[in-house]
Enzyme design. Structure first.
Site, PDB file in Angstrom:
ATOM      1  N   SER A  13       0.638  -0.930   0.050  1.00 35.72           N
ATOM      2  CA  SER A  13       0.096   0.071   0.165  1.00 35.72           C
ATOM      3  C   SER A  13       1.144   1.311  -0.134  1.00 35.72           C
ATOM      4  O   SER A  13       1.515   0.985  -0.138  1.00 35.72           O
ATOM      5  CB  SER A  13      -0.682  -0.085   0.958  1.00 35.72           C
ATOM      6  OG  SER A  13      -0.205  -0.113   2.636  1.00 35.72           O
ATOM      7  N   LYS A 186      13.543  -5.892  -8.817  1.00 35.75           N
ATOM      8  CA  LYS A 186      13.008  -7.138  -9.023  1.00 35.75           C
ATOM      9  C   LYS A 186      11.362  -7.031  -9.483  1.00 35.75           C
ATOM     10  O   LYS A 186      10.955  -6.289  -9.137  1.00 35.75           O
ATOM     11  CB  LYS A 186      12.885  -8.131  -7.693  1.00 35.75           C
ATOM     12  CG  LYS A 186      14.312  -8.557  -6.991  1.00 35.75           C
ATOM     13  CD  LYS A 186      14.687  -9.576  -7.841  1.00 35.75           C
ATOM     14  CE  LYS A 186      15.958  -9.693  -7.854  1.00 35.75           C
ATOM     15  NZ  LYS A 186      16.670 -10.679  -8.728  1.00 35.75           N
ATOM     16  N   LYS A 222      10.419  -7.274 -19.738  1.00 38.71           N
ATOM     17  CA  LYS A 222      10.499  -8.852 -19.049  1.00 38.71           C
ATOM     18  C   LYS A 222       8.138  -8.679 -18.936  1.00 38.71           C
ATOM     19  O   LYS A 222       8.304  -9.940 -17.971  1.00 38.71           O
ATOM     20  CB  LYS A 222      11.465  -8.717 -18.289  1.00 38.71           C
ATOM     21  CG  LYS A 222      11.244 -10.328 -17.616  1.00 38.71           C
ATOM     22  CD  LYS A 222      12.139 -10.213 -16.396  1.00 38.71           C
ATOM     23  CE  LYS A 222      12.165 -11.827 -15.305  1.00 38.71           C
ATOM     24  NZ  LYS A 222      13.641 -11.365 -14.954  1.00 38.71           N
ATOM     25  N   GLY A 353      -7.426  19.627  15.868  1.00 37.81           N
ATOM     26  CA  GLY A 353      -7.329  18.643  16.205  1.00 37.81           C
ATOM     27  C   GLY A 353      -8.494  18.352  17.394  1.00 37.81           C
ATOM     28  O   GLY A 353      -9.702  19.174  17.087  1.00 37.81           O
ATOM     29  N   CYS A 380      -8.842  25.842  13.365  1.00 34.27           N
ATOM     30  CA  CYS A 380      -9.744  25.062  14.495  1.00 34.27           C
ATOM     31  C   CYS A 380      -9.419  24.530  15.865  1.00 34.27           C
ATOM     32  O   CYS A 380      -9.651  26.227  15.873  1.00 34.27           O
ATOM     33  CB  CYS A 380      -9.926  23.560  13.745  1.00 34.27           C
ATOM     34  SG  CYS A 380     -12.044  23.411  13.540  1.00 34.27           S
ATOM     35  N   HIS A 514     -11.769  25.269   8.193  1.00 36.71           N
ATOM     36  CA  HIS A 514     -10.462  24.416   7.388  1.00 36.71           C
ATOM     37  C   HIS A 514      -9.633  25.675   6.180  1.00 36.71           C
ATOM     38  O   HIS A 514     -10.518  24.831   4.877  1.00 36.71           O
ATOM     39  CB  HIS A 514     -10.750  23.071   7.090  1.00 36.71           C
ATOM     40  CG  HIS A 514     -10.756  22.652   8.436  1.00 36.71           C
ATOM     41  ND1 HIS A 514      -9.076  22.094   8.866  1.00 36.71           N
ATOM     42  CD2 HIS A 514     -11.836  22.125   9.606  1.00 36.71           C
ATOM     43  CE1 HIS A 514      -9.526  21.339  10.395  1.00 36.71           C
ATOM     44  NE2 HIS A 514     -11.137  21.909  10.988  1.00 36.71           N
ATOM     45  N   GLU A 516      -6.556  25.162   4.508  1.00 35.37           N
ATOM     46  CA  GLU A 516      -6.411  24.203   3.882  1.00 35.37           C
ATOM     47  C   GLU A 516      -7.127  23.578   2.722  1.00 35.37           C
ATOM     48  O   GLU A 516      -6.062  22.892   2.217  1.00 35.37           O
ATOM     49  CB  GLU A 516      -5.188  23.976   4.495  1.00 35.37           C
ATOM     50  CG  GLU A 516      -5.974  22.801   5.180  1.00 35.37           C
ATOM     51  CD  GLU A 516      -6.542  23.179   6.478  1.00 35.37           C
ATOM     52  OE1 GLU A 516      -7.127  24.281   7.068  1.00 35.37           O
ATOM     53  OE2 GLU A 516      -7.002  21.763   7.443  1.00 35.37           O
TER      54      GLU A 516
HETATM   55  N1  GLN Z   1     -11.302  19.349  19.022  1.00 34.24           N
HETATM   56  C1  GLN Z   1     -12.186  20.757  17.872  1.00 34.24           C
HETATM   57  C2  GLN Z   1     -13.525  21.139  17.686  1.00 34.24           C
HETATM   58  O1  GLN Z   1     -14.346  19.746  17.434  1.00 34.24           O
HETATM   59  C3  GLN Z   1     -11.221  21.739  17.024  1.00 34.24           C
HETATM   60  C4  GLN Z   1     -11.843  20.517  16.083  1.00 34.24           C
HETATM   61  C5  GLN Z   1     -11.084  20.299  14.884  1.00 34.24           C
HETATM   62  O2  GLN Z   1      -9.437  21.399  15.125  1.00 34.24           O
HETATM   63  N2  GLN Z   1     -10.788  19.929  13.852  1.00 34.24           N
HETATM   64  O3  GLN Z   1     -14.840  22.035  18.274  1.00 34.24           O
END
Ligand code: GLN
Length: 542
Positions: A13, A186, A222, A353, A380, A514, A516
């Site tokens: 993977s 290989k 091959k 997070g 976030c 977000h 990004e």
């Molecule tokens: N833990 C936070 C929330 O639930 C932030 C979530 C995140 O950073 N995506 O609001």
């Protein structure tokens, strides 16, 4: 009806099927074709939303709020094609649909089986809503031979015969390992992997062979012979320094020619790859570099912050600088070592997070960036930590915290039980399922017209993708504003703080969403472009 390109993987993977699919999509676009993507994931989770980033890497969120595989991020970043929940399905979701139908009695008393009921559901998903494009690139997650992948391989095998003749091809991605003691690359694992595919009725049309060094012509011949593939359809895929060189390299090796030949398309226009050459040139010859430090939780696994890393690269390319990333585990950051850890940073980003672990370190990093006037970007959870930092150290609210981390005296970040999306009310409760119950997908945000962020976007009305459960608690807004925190962006109903900034700081922005997820190589996100510009400015200062 669109033509289908099925992309499977063998040997091991993590060979980069997602990137290969994205790059092939870009190559087809460069010849004037339109493309769509499908990602079929054989695992049993209903979606990756509840999986740990260590298991699965980042969860990519679409505008319509689907929590999807991170490969969808590659597809969007490389091709600009906007994906929806129709682009990604797992075995879990397929079974969920089949079982719900069974409970409703819709199988008319029949025995429900993998073939045809599960395979039919997979096929229905794959061919749904594809009439408006020239090609569908459909990637099967996992590796051929995995038990759980079998229904998916069977479904695409059937599809080849059900689609009009000549409208589907199979590309198989494999690895040629180099054995130092033999001094050779290989081919045997590739042969075995193709044998496995053929045993379930799939004959690949094209082999894309990953290798860390050039593959001798004799070995390519091959592979063609033993795998029953045309010689010009065995394509070498060498390791590259930049993922943005992948479309160019695959083109040079003949991938798009092989694809068109496999479909019998003879009159395709030559590709226009000039914009890819421009990117490649900047990546190879930057004017300088900046050091960005990311303070996060899942830093051992870069896949956990895939889109973030790419968005920062896009910002670098726009500014013609190389972005050197340093990843710091927020659990290791304390008041005593923060200076030592962050001194080298031209800019600091506190990442998203879930959960309490490492959040005190994030708060320390925010404090450092605010006080030392180092460009700061909080995303976030990163923004939430910046609000807690402001509450504790500027507004003097002792014990300010987030209710995500347990009951606290001053939940400046709390659980909102209700909010509006468009004209609809959305509700959630403490006891809701974890899966799919976050504030997910695109929400509008309105900026104060005098804010820095409005200036960066060049607009006061924007929409960005969300994925979080907690919100800044509006009850503390006035107190925090008095202390100097600017609430520069709010939800249209004025209830949910979306962005924050400081006036007396060169670049300090926190966003609840977000950004990004929407940055693309040819459409870099303005916040990342501006953040890297600020980092470059800072690097000239120090
Ligand atoms: N833990 C936070 C929330 O639930 C932030 C979530 C995140 O950073 N995506 O609001």
């Amino acid at each position: 009806m669109a033509r289908f390109i099925f992309i499977t993987g063998g040997v091991v993977s993590s060979l980069g099927k997602g990137l290969a699919s994205a790059a092939l999509g870009a190559l087809l676009q460069s010849r004037g074709f339109s493309v769509k993507f499908r990602k079929l994931d054989p695992y049993l989770n209903v979606d990756p939303g509840t999986m740990s980033p260590y298991q699965h890497g980042e969860v990519y969120v679409t505008d319509d709020g689907a929590e999807t595989d991170l490969d969808l991020g590659h597809y969007e970043r490389f091709t600009g094609v906007k994906l929806t929940q129709k682009a990604n399905v797992t075995a879990g979701r397929i079974y969920q649909q089949v079982l719900a139908k069974e409970r409703r009695g819709e199988y008319n008393g029949g025995t429900v089986q993998v073939i045809p009921h599960v395979t039919n559901a997979i096929k229905d998903f794959t061919v749904d809503n594809v009439d408006d494009v020239d090609f569908v690139l459909c990637e099967i997650g996992g590796t051929v031979g995995d038990i759980e992948g079998l229904p998916f391989f069977e479904a695409i095998r059937q599809l080849k015969h059900e689609l009009p003749q000549g409208d589907a091809i199979f590309i198989h991605l494999t690895l040629l390992p180099y054995i130092p003691t033999a001094g050779e690359l290989k081919t045997k694992p590739t042969q075995h992997s193709v044998k496995e595919l053929r045993s379930i009725g799939i004959q690949p049309d094209i082999l894309l062979c990953r290798s860390d060094r050039p593959i001798p012509k004799t070995e390519l011949a091959k592979i063609a012979l033993f795998c029953n593939v045309r010689e010009d359809a065995v394509i070498q895929a060498l390791d590259l320094n930049s993922i943005y060189d992948v479309p160019l390299a695959y083109h040079d090796e003949g991938l798009d020619d092989a694809v068109l030949a496999a479909f019998g398309i003879k009159d395709a226009p030559e590709p226009d790859l000039s914009r890819w050459h421009e990117i490649s040139e900047i990546v190879a010859n930057p004017d300088g570099h900046v050091n960005v430090t990311i303070v996060g939780k899942y830093v051992e696994l870069e896949d956990a912050y895939k889109s973030l890393k790419e968005a920062l690269m896009h910002g670098g390319i726009s500014n013609r600088v190389k972005v050197n990333l340093t990843w710091i585990n927020s659990e290791t950051v304390t008041e005593d070592n923060v200076d030592e850890l962050l001194r080298q940073a031209d800019a600091i980003l506190v990442a998203a997070g879930f959960g309490e672990r490492g959040t005190e370190g994030k708060i320390e990093a925010v404090r450092y960036a605010r006080e030392k006037k180092v460009p700061f970007f909080g995303i976030c959870l990163g923004m939430q930590m910046a609000v807690i930092e402001a509450a504790r150290y500027l507004a003097g609210i002792e014990g300010a915290s987030s209710s995500e981390f347990g009951a606290c005296e001053h939940p400046v970040i709390g659980l909102m039980t209700e909010w509006t999306k468009g004209n609809e009310k959305v509700a959630r409760g403490e006891k809701d399922d974890l899966g799919g119950t976050l504030r997910l997908g695109a929400y509008d945000c309105v900026f104060d017209k005098d804010s820095k962020i409005a200036d960066i976007y060049g607009s006061t009305d924007i929409s960005e993708r969300h994925r979080h459960r907690y919100e800044v608690n509006i009850n503390y807004k006035a107190q925090l504003e008095d202390a100097g925190l600017v609430f520069s962006g709010m939800s249209p109903d004025g209830v949910l703080p979306e962005t924050i900034e400081y006036k007396d700081h060169p670049w300090f922005i926190g966003v609840q969403y977000h950004p990004e997820l929407k940055s693309q190589i040819f459409k870099p996100h303005p916040l990342f472009v501006s953040f890297i510009e600020a980092a470059a400015e800072q690097s000239r200062l120090v």
